[in-house]
Write a protein that holds these residues in place. Sequence first.
Motif, mmCIF file in Angstrom:
data_model
loop_
_atom_site.group_PDB
_atom_site.id
_atom_site.type_symbol
_atom_site.label_atom_id
_atom_site.label_comp_id
_atom_site.label_asym_id
_atom_site.label_seq_id
_atom_site.Cartn_x
_atom_site.Cartn_y
_atom_site.Cartn_z
ATOM 1 N N GLY A 1 2.513 -15.977 19.323
ATOM 2 C CA GLY A 1 3.679 -16.473 20.029
ATOM 3 C C GLY A 1 3.508 -17.955 20.329
ATOM 4 O O GLY A 1 2.750 -18.335 21.224
ATOM 5 N N LEU B 1 -1.928 -9.584 19.168
ATOM 6 C CA LEU B 1 -0.942 -10.584 19.585
ATOM 7 C C LEU B 1 -1.641 -11.688 20.372
ATOM 8 O O LEU B 1 -2.433 -11.416 21.274
ATOM 9 C CB LEU B 1 0.144 -9.934 20.444
ATOM 10 N N VAL C 1 7.000 -12.847 21.974
ATOM 11 C CA VAL C 1 5.688 -12.263 21.677
ATOM 12 C C VAL C 1 4.938 -11.944 22.969
ATOM 13 O O VAL C 1 4.321 -10.890 23.087
ATOM 14 C CB VAL C 1 4.865 -13.216 20.778
ATOM 15 N N VAL D 1 8.693 -7.083 18.338
ATOM 16 C CA VAL D 1 7.300 -7.213 17.911
ATOM 17 C C VAL D 1 6.556 -5.969 18.376
ATOM 18 O O VAL D 1 6.497 -5.694 19.568
ATOM 19 C CB VAL D 1 6.629 -8.468 18.519
#
Length: 382
Positions: free
Chosen positions: A165, A282, A173, A141
């Motif tokens: 994630g 993220l 993640v 990622v």
Amino acid sequence: MTSTAALPARTDVAIVGAGPTGLALAVTLAGAGVDFVLLDKQAEGANTSRAAVVHARTLEVLDELDPSGALSAELVGRGIPVTRFQLRDGARPLARVTFDRLRTAHPYALMVPQYETEAVLLERLRTLGGDVHRPYEVTSVTQDADGVTLTTATGETLRAAHAVGADGMHSAVREAAGIGFTGSAYGESFVLADVVMDWAPGPREVSLAFGAAGLTVVAPLPGGHYRIVTTVTEAPAAPDPAYVQGLLDERVPGQATVRELVWSSRFRIHHRVADRYRAGRLLLAGDAAHVHSPAGGQGMNTGIQDGHALGRVLATGDLDGYEARRRPVALRVVALTDRMTRIATTRSRALRTVRNALLPVLLRIPALRDRLANELAELDYR
């Protein structure tokens, strides 16, 4: 049905992990018209059933995901509503926490295997036109100013505006985001078993039994099954019926006769919370963001609520509001379950004596009993 279609090249939100958290997030996004791709490395049906309780606040979230009430009704129909948690010292009743006074449309704890919760969320997702892409293991990622690139073990790539994630304690993640996971592990290991047995207290309560040897939880499940969770110094790799019977004879003497072992496992528990829930594009939810003791059955519930909250902020663009709203909840849940676990597993004779004397007195006070029920039901986190 598992989606065998090739991954699209692009999406708005890539969700890694199709457990209850990822499914709740996907259903929320589907309902809001946000484009997403939900990936999971397991084939459908390859999950084990660790979580066994759905609390009132989570059932309220299901009602928000399907205002007709059909989603929560479907899950309730697959489970056993229970209105009391009975605290015991071994087999001896100490005090009771009741849920039937909760101010909610769901004044109970629903005992239902995790795979059933996942099944009804997946059914709702498919009704909304979504599905899960399996099996796709995300191995890389990377994010830049314009988006996120996810690469799978088989070399496919997916470009997304954001990646989430929902991929558990060992989150790829979270690792890619460089977010710390502060906390530690408990010294004890846990035995988990689903059994068919004769159980003296019967199927209308969840029992939490304290004892010098550790905590033992016995909870009813559909089909005449019971879920057993116990702390032990070192669990065997595959607990067998004789081992489980021995634990029950020691922890709750004279109460249980195991007839059949349906499934068993062992695991170790950590209590950890991610230092942040977001690093750029993220984001984290569920066990990727927080893990803790199974005492009180909070884990999956907190994760489903994470997924719903995150879906809403991804739809509105208020990404900073997600961590501000949900991380304090995780800290509170971890603190509560840690206290419950340490109180239940103390080896000090003096502390056990004080605990066993105080709990019945304190939980006879309606305000304290209702407060604990509200906390366990997660209604304070609305």
